[in-house]
Motif scaffolding. Structure first.
Motif, PDB file in Angstrom:
ATOM      1  N   SER A  99       0.827  -1.203   0.000  1.00 24.81           N
ATOM      2  CA  SER A  99       0.000   0.000   0.000  1.00 24.81           C
ATOM      3  C   SER A  99       0.862   1.253   0.000  1.00 24.81           C
ATOM      4  O   SER A  99       0.577   2.220  -0.710  1.00 24.81           O
ATOM      5  N   GLY A 100       1.934   1.240   0.796  1.00 21.84           N
ATOM      6  CA  GLY A 100       2.832   2.387   0.819  1.00 21.84           C
ATOM      7  C   GLY A 100       3.469   2.652  -0.530  1.00 21.84           C
ATOM      8  O   GLY A 100       3.535   3.800  -0.987  1.00 21.84           O
ATOM      9  N   PHE A 101       3.917   1.599  -1.196  1.00 20.75           N
ATOM     10  CA  PHE A 101       4.513   1.775  -2.522  1.00 20.75           C
ATOM     11  C   PHE A 101       3.462   2.182  -3.548  1.00 20.75           C
ATOM     12  O   PHE A 101       3.775   2.889  -4.510  1.00 20.75           O
ATOM     13  N   GLY A 102       2.234   1.761  -3.355  1.00 17.67           N
ATOM     14  CA  GLY A 102       1.162   2.238  -4.230  1.00 17.67           C
ATOM     15  C   GLY A 102       1.007   3.746  -4.141  1.00 17.67           C
ATOM     16  O   GLY A 102       0.795   4.435  -5.155  1.00 17.67           O
ATOM     17  N   MET A 103       1.124   4.288  -2.930  1.00 18.76           N
ATOM     18  CA  MET A 103       1.056   5.738  -2.756  1.00 18.76           C
ATOM     19  C   MET A 103       2.253   6.430  -3.414  1.00 18.76           C
ATOM     20  O   MET A 103       2.108   7.526  -3.979  1.00 18.76           O
ATOM     21  N   ILE A 104       3.416   5.802  -3.333  1.00 20.64           N
ATOM     22  CA  ILE A 104       4.592   6.365  -4.014  1.00 20.64           C
ATOM     23  C   ILE A 104       4.353   6.425  -5.519  1.00 20.64           C
ATOM     24  O   ILE A 104       4.659   7.436  -6.179  1.00 20.64           O
ATOM     25  N   MET A 105       3.772   5.378  -6.085  1.00 20.82           N
ATOM     26  CA  MET A 105       3.504   5.387  -7.519  1.00 20.82           C
ATOM     27  C   MET A 105       2.473   6.447  -7.891  1.00 20.82           C
ATOM     28  O   MET A 105       2.560   7.088  -8.940  1.00 20.82           O
ATOM     29  N   ARG A 106       1.488   6.658  -7.031  1.00 20.38           N
ATOM     30  CA  ARG A 106       0.537   7.738  -7.271  1.00 20.38           C
ATOM     31  C   ARG A 106       1.244   9.091  -7.274  1.00 20.38           C
ATOM     32  O   ARG A 106       0.955   9.950  -8.112  1.00 20.38           O
ATOM     33  N   SER A 107       2.134   9.282  -6.315  1.00 19.79           N
ATOM     34  CA  SER A 107       2.879  10.548  -6.258  1.00 19.79           C
ATOM     35  C   SER A 107       3.655  10.768  -7.547  1.00 19.79           C
ATOM     36  O   SER A 107       3.664  11.871  -8.110  1.00 19.79           O
ATOM     37  N   ILE A 108       4.321   9.726  -8.013  1.00 19.84           N
ATOM     38  CA  ILE A 108       5.084   9.824  -9.260  1.00 19.84           C
ATOM     39  C   ILE A 108       4.160  10.179 -10.416  1.00 19.84           C
ATOM     40  O   ILE A 108       4.475  11.041 -11.242  1.00 19.84           O
ATOM     41  N   ALA A 109       2.995   9.538 -10.473  1.00 16.85           N
ATOM     42  CA  ALA A 109       2.047   9.814 -11.554  1.00 16.85           C
ATOM     43  C   ALA A 109       1.573  11.261 -11.543  1.00 16.85           C
ATOM     44  O   ALA A 109       1.274  11.832 -12.593  1.00 16.85           O
ATOM     45  N   HIS A 110       1.520  11.862 -10.366  1.00 14.44           N
ATOM     46  CA  HIS A 110       1.098  13.263 -10.242  1.00 14.44           C
ATOM     47  C   HIS A 110       2.272  14.239 -10.339  1.00 14.44           C
ATOM     48  O   HIS A 110       2.090  15.448 -10.152  1.00 14.44           O
ATOM     49  N   GLY A 111       3.468  13.727 -10.636  1.00 11.88           N
ATOM     50  CA  GLY A 111       4.635  14.587 -10.758  1.00 11.88           C
ATOM     51  C   GLY A 111       5.126  15.129  -9.431  1.00 11.88           C
ATOM     52  O   GLY A 111       5.798  16.176  -9.386  1.00 11.88           O
ATOM     53  N   MET A 112       4.829  14.434  -8.342  1.00 11.29           N
ATOM     54  CA  MET A 112       5.223  14.874  -7.003  1.00 11.29           C
ATOM     55  C   MET A 112       6.527  14.195  -6.591  1.00 11.29           C
ATOM     56  O   MET A 112       6.565  12.963  -6.493  1.00 11.29           O
TER      57      MET A 112
END
Length: 209
Positions: free
Chosen positions: A53-66
Motif C-alpha cells: 500500500s505504501g509503494f502504491g502511494m509512491i507510484m501515485r505521487s510519481i504519476a502526479h509529478g510529485m
C-alpha cells in the motif's frame, strides 16, 4: 429476480431515487471537506499489504509529478520489484535508500541492526525536512520502533515539529507503537484472514516482493 432478468421500470425508478438521495447526502458531506494538509499515515497489523500500500502511494505521487522518497528499514537488502522499478525508471522524481540488511533473525547482530536503523532515520529526517519532497515512505520503520532500535517518542516529536505542512509521511510495519498511532492522521490495520505461507507456499515474486 436474477441478474439475467430484465429490470422493471418500477425497479429502475426506485433505484434511481435511492442513488439520488445517496448522491445528495454525499455532496453535502463533501462540501465540508475543503482542507488540505500533509498527512502522517500508518499501515500496521499482522496482515499482508502494508508495504504494498505504501509503494502504491509512491507510484501515485510519481504519476502526479510529485517528488518523493523511500527509506527502507530492516529488509533493505532484499532485491524487490519495487526497488528495481523505482531505481531503474524513476530516479529523477523518487529517491530510494535501502538502509537495512535484513530481519534481525537473519543478521543476528543487534548492534549493527541498531546502527543501520539509526542511519536510516537520519536519512529520513533529511528527506522529510526538504519541502520539495512531497511524500516520504518509511518502509518497515515500525519494526525498528517495536524492537527499540529507534525511539518512538523521538520519531513522533520530529514529525510533529519538523515535518513541512504539505509533506505526507507513510510509516509501515506491524506493531506500530501507540504514540505513533495517536499522532497519525490516517491509520490502517491490516488483518490476516488467510495466507499461503501457512500451507507451505514460499514468498513469491510479484506477490511478496
Amino acid at each position: 429476480m436474477t441478474q439475467t432478468d430484465p429490470i422493471s421500470a418500477e425497479d429502475q425508478d426506485r433505484h434511481a431515487a435511492k442513488m439520488a438521495r445517496k448522491k445528495a447526502a454525499r455532496d453535502r458531506m463533501m462540501e465540508t471537506k475543503t482542507g488540505e494538509k500533509g498527512l502522517i499515515i500508518v499501515h500496521t497489523g499482522p496482515g499482508k499489504g502494508k508495504s504494498s500500500s505504501g509503494f502504491g502511494m509512491i507510484m501515485r505521487s510519481i504519476a502526479h509529478g510529485m517528488p518523493c522518497a523511500v527509506v527502507q528499514f530492516i529488509k533493505g537488502a532484499w532485491d524487490t520489484g519495487e526497488r528495481t522499478l523505482l531505481t531503474t525508471h524513476f530516479t529523477d522524481i523518487c529517491q530510494f535508500h535501502a538502509m537495512g540488511e535484513g530481519f534481525t533473525w537473519e543478521t543476528q547482530d543487534k548492534s549493527r541492526d541498531i546502527a543501520m536503523a539509526q542511519a536510516g532515520w537520519a536519512r529520513a529526517r533529511d528527506l522529510i525536512r526538504d519541502p520539495a519532497i512531497r511524500m516520504v515512505l518509511l518502509d518497515e520503520i515500525n519494526i525498528a520502533l517495536r524492537y527499540g532500535y529507534l525511539d518512538a517518542a523521538e520519531v513522533v516529536a520530529f514529525l510533529q515539529a519538523e515535518k513541512p505542512a504539505m509533506t505526507h509521511v507513510v510509516l509501515t510495519g506491524r506493531g506500530a507503537p501507540d504514540a505513533l498511532i495517536e499522532a497519525a492522521d490516517l491509520v490502517t490495520e491490516m488483518t490476516q484472514v488467510k495466507h499461503p505461507f501457512r500451507s507451505g507456499i514460499k514468498a513469491q515474486a510479484g506477490v511478496e516482493y
